[in-house]
Design an enzyme around this catalytic site. Sequence first.
Site, PDB file in Angstrom:
ATOM      1  N   SER A 143     -11.351  24.277  22.557  1.00  0.00           N
ATOM      2  CA  SER A 143     -10.763  22.904  22.229  1.00  0.00           C
ATOM      3  C   SER A 143     -11.504  21.818  22.900  1.00  0.00           C
ATOM      4  O   SER A 143     -12.313  21.746  24.024  1.00  0.00           O
ATOM      5  CB  SER A 143      -9.384  22.916  22.551  1.00  0.00           C
ATOM      6  OG  SER A 143      -8.761  21.540  22.716  1.00  0.00           O
ATOM      7  N   TYR A 156      -2.369  24.596  28.677  1.00  0.00           N
ATOM      8  CA  TYR A 156      -3.521  24.398  27.634  1.00  0.00           C
ATOM      9  C   TYR A 156      -4.717  24.125  27.967  1.00  0.00           C
ATOM     10  O   TYR A 156      -5.983  24.884  27.745  1.00  0.00           O
ATOM     11  CB  TYR A 156      -3.077  23.529  26.236  1.00  0.00           C
ATOM     12  CG  TYR A 156      -3.726  23.582  24.961  1.00  0.00           C
ATOM     13  CD1 TYR A 156      -3.531  24.459  24.216  1.00  0.00           C
ATOM     14  CD2 TYR A 156      -4.740  22.504  24.867  1.00  0.00           C
ATOM     15  CE1 TYR A 156      -4.282  24.643  22.948  1.00  0.00           C
ATOM     16  CE2 TYR A 156      -5.458  22.693  23.553  1.00  0.00           C
ATOM     17  CZ  TYR A 156      -5.093  23.841  22.578  1.00  0.00           C
ATOM     18  OH  TYR A 156      -5.823  23.633  21.220  1.00  0.00           O
TER      19      TYR A 156
END
Length: 261
Positions: A143, A156
Amino acid sequence: MSLQGRTALVTGSTQGIGLAIAEALARAGAQVVLHGIESPEQGAPIAERLQAAHGTRTAYVQANLMRADEAAALVERASAALAPVDILVNNAGIQHTCGIAEFPAERWDAILAVNLSSAFHAMKAAVPGMRTRGWGRIVNIASVHGLVASVNKGAYLAAKHGLVGLSKGVALETAAEGITVNCICPGWTNTALIQPQIDARAAQHGGDRQAGIRDLLREKQPNLTMAEPSQLGEVAVFLCSAAAAGITGVSLPVDGGWTAQ
Ligand SMILES: NC(=O)c1ccc[n+]([C@@H]2O[C@H](COP(=O)([O-])OP(=O)(O)OC[C@H]3O[C@@H](n4cnc5c(N)ncnc54)[C@H](O)[C@@H]3O)[C@@H](O)[C@H]2O)c1
């Protein structure tokens, strides 16, 4: 660009980016093992649809990647279902947004397990066979949050930064063996994963969803456009192609300029 004769395993591929990658790989001629947390009754029809659409063999394997034993067994089960895994796409991921003081410890554990540890287990299982055959492609879906930070995404961020680092390390270990290991680092992409964040932003605009999306994009993504999963599918196919044989250890942003700022 033909991946005929190659067998791919894509984790978390019953929907979203994973399904789009599985479709793109099947379109390029690879056999594809789809994976999900869903039962075989739910997952197998998705694999059958791909097989019918693209004329390549597919299969479906269920595993809960929250569990280390199931993650560790996945590559062998996928190989048994179709053929030894030449292309491994670690895509499964979950998200939880919350400040550090309130962050639930069980969400931390779950995010680290699904987004990072499962990729470790799958690479550990896949690399020996790739080595023996002298060819392998590993594509890890990280990401922009593997490269830069945003607030309220501690777990995350840790998982995705970890995945970027782990991928570089495995890329170096396998660089002379015909294996490449790369990350794709998407920005905002139109899938179920980000719906809670869109809903929260829409709520600040009286429930106007489009206003919420515009707001999120303006804040971070300079092209003001959400990526479509199909675009990431094509990027994954490129990283598996002969043209990309010299690309390893890279973390490729597909983020409309987010990380250029
Ligand atoms: N959508 C975005 O904006 C965006 C941006 C950057 C990175 N990503 C990453 O892309 C990847 C795919 O996400 P997506 O946006 O398609 O989301 P999604 O929610 O549509 O798909 C996630 C997939 O992971 C699977 N999964 C979740 N928990 C699992 C578990 N315990 N065991 C097995 N499978 C499990 C789900 O079943 C699903 O198939 C993730 O790694 C995500 O972090 C997404």
